[in-house]
Design an enzyme around this catalytic site. Sequence first.
Site, PDB file in Angstrom:
ATOM      1  N   CYS A   1      27.420  18.790  45.582  1.00 16.46           N
ATOM      2  CA  CYS A   1      28.454  19.529  46.319  1.00 16.46           C
ATOM      3  C   CYS A   1      27.767  21.294  46.546  1.00 16.46           C
ATOM      4  O   CYS A   1      28.006  22.049  47.553  1.00 16.46           O
ATOM      5  CB  CYS A   1      29.979  19.238  46.874  1.00 16.46           C
TER       6      CYS A   1
ATOM      7  N   HIS B   1      31.654  16.820  55.423  1.00 13.31           N
ATOM      8  CA  HIS B   1      30.960  17.633  54.238  1.00 13.31           C
ATOM      9  C   HIS B   1      29.321  16.795  54.344  1.00 13.31           C
ATOM     10  O   HIS B   1      29.216  15.714  53.623  1.00 13.31           O
ATOM     11  CB  HIS B   1      32.158  16.326  52.674  1.00 13.31           C
TER      12      HIS B   1
END
Lengths: 478, 400
Positions: free
Chosen positions: B90, B344
């Site tokens: 991430c 995401h």
Amino acid sequence: MKIGIKSLGAYLPYNYLSRAAINRAWGSKGGKGEKSVADVDEDSLTLAVEAAMSCFRFIEREKIDTLYFASTTGAYAEKSHSALISVACDLNDESMFTVDFAASTRAGTNAMKAALDAAAGNSNRNILVAAADVRNAFPKSPLENSFGDGSAALVIGSGNDLLAEVEFFTSVNEEINDYWRNAGEKYTRHSEGRFCDEEGYLREVKIILNKLQKNTGTMISEFEKVVLTAQNTKLQVKIAEKFAIAPEKLVDTLLVNVGDTGAAQALIGIVNALENAKAGDRILVVDYGNGANAMVLKVTENITKISDFQQIQRYLEKRVEMDSYVKFLSWRDIAAAEPGGAFKLPASSAQTWREQNINLRLHGSVCKKCSSVLYPVARICDNCGSKDEYDEVRLSDHICKLYTYCRDEYAGRSDSPVIIQAVAEDPTGCHVYMIMTDCRQDEIKAGMNLEFSFRKMHELGNFPNYFWKVRPLRREKV
Amino acid sequence: MTMYFKDGFKDDLAIIGMGCSKFGERWDTGLEDLIIDAAYEAFEDAGVGSKDIQACFFANTNAPNNCSGTPVADALKMHGIPITRNENWCAAGHIAMIDACLAVKSGMCDIAMAIGAEKLKDRGSGGLGVGRGLNPVRETRRDAPGSFALIAEAYFRKYGISDEEGKELLAKIAVKNHANGSLSPKAHFHNIVTLEQVIKAPLIASPLGLYDCCGTSDGSACAIITRSDIARQLRDDPIYIKGFGCSTDMITPHYRYRDFDWTSFESLRKCAQMAYAMAGIVNPRTELDLAEVHDCFTITEMCIYEDFGFSEKGAAPRDIEEGFFERTGGLPVNVDGGLKCFGHPVGASGIRMTYELYKQLQYKVDNPKRQLKNVHRGLSQTFGGPPQIAACMIVGNEKG
């Protein structure tokens, strides 16, 4: 030299199906008792590890030099199971002789006979015999109702520390196709019922009991307890009537509440008998499968040391009824589950071999400089930074406390989607991250006691991959 | 240990152009299309072309492992320059921007580009899959919701918060971010949710319900970074790089020696410490005007409040109750809707967050209703793994 049983253990899976529920699923009524069901991550090998680990309550594992595994349902057709069980039990490879006994439901007592012979030949030997079965029957067949999953283990050796002496052992052989499974098949087959009963079980058991009476001079009715393996209770009753065995002397081999556990049934019966025996009791054990084995056990004064450690009753009390017969079919790959999300994991037989101390023996490391315990084995100490100064330490028999957890609703496969993700802390302060199994949602609480349980994780790399999970105490007690 | 550009760093570098694609389930759009969308918006914004880029850093975690930086070269026909790919989960987007900063700061080049693009909807399944790490069995069923949910149980217990109180607390973060996201045209989700909806939503990983989790979506974002002196020649309102940070923990912090209690993360604390040191920030709570943080799960956002010093340890619940992180609060967090509304697309997220700061600080937000007033300095931050790696960037619209 007295030869016999030095330690014992049994294991029954957490899940069971009521036979009424199975019958209901097929639109029929009735059905007595329960069938124990190995979880989707259990097989005969993991069941054997559970039972074997219990044996270390009454004998140090360092004294074990031989491991025999007995089952008709090993995970592999070619590759040793006993080798893996030995490693999961953290036994010493350099001194271990490991052998698999297979193919016959009599394999458990066959392995016992080999162990007794080995102990007779060398008084220093201690042989761990672990028997387990997870058999499959055709859906809706009577055998599906009667089969159950379970395991038991015994340590055979000689000396003054026997729980029970094996006074006599005899066998008969019989070539017969009454129950069988062809190579590569999933389900046990059988011949016509009356043929199986009359020319198979009843005939063979009568032969061996008559032989035993003749050779020992003891009438069958004189034994305090009789462990009589059978495919069903009706057969047990017929033998009991024939040989005038009082009903209360028949030891429960758990046919009603667990099922026919195949190669494990005789050993489960022996454990159940010993857990309820007193010194001086003589126990007759009869096992069947292409012939029969019979033996006589005499319980010693040492039996008192197991009096607070009865397992079978605890396993029967601490288990749950499965809510679905379909789930059972899915766990057994009879009704296939949708594969879960792709695993983002490597699968390598070289890595599995290389890391077996960490993953199979559940070894962490204890730092020689600062005594920190870390899992997995850490070449560099996370506390003091020392390099390659550690001893390996076994964690698998530690009782941990639940540190933090969550109920992950979708991490599992479609038939068992819920995964309890858990972090546990062992008594040394070492943290492990593991899946928690065999628990009710309402009993999960941070701080609760957990034990380790050996499980099959997946089959990436085209072989079963084993590791450990944590669960509320069943095998151990505090 | 303090390090980081002891001869000074502040305001040497600036962002001169940024782009951000529409985020969502873009079934008809490929990875290369996403790269083109973000890159060309950035080129046009900066007034440069692909031939002006001298080095490129590509953030992507889900394309096949053997594709390297070529998806960028292929899509943009931008070849003959170094294009490297990082897959730092991430945090990959931030790390691509940090790499671009370092390339320019070192003097290797004058203009560098960071681009993050992710095509999660080509995976064929929702979520990010199970299993983590280098070992085939130890993290067999580990997934993102299950890993981050472990924080919640530990946090609630440590601070004596009941499950019901905790659920409601986290729900307030989801409600805030959804309200913000309703004002973001490029977001994946625009729905406003109520506290009750969030609390009663189906459980994903206890105590996290559906609205405590961000979605998985496709998206891309791009930043073009240069020296400040060049930046001023290209535009009047470059956004200056004030600082950045990055810190990595072990793949399984679970196994750390004792000092890890699942309520606070060394990678977050150290990442913040590094960026604040570079930016000269002493009290982020008052010195930052807005922040975009990694709300992959509501509990993650709450954890970041504390480890990034927005709240005192144990005080995030009070700040949430008092609305401190609302768009009208003392420190607005995730004013564009965050991961909760953008979803995401892993490698793109850090740059997408920074895109929001960039537009806010230029007073050029695409929906005027979302524009904050009087903003000078913002922080964007990603936290990945499950929780092992954190990265962040602080940017401002003024020098000094």
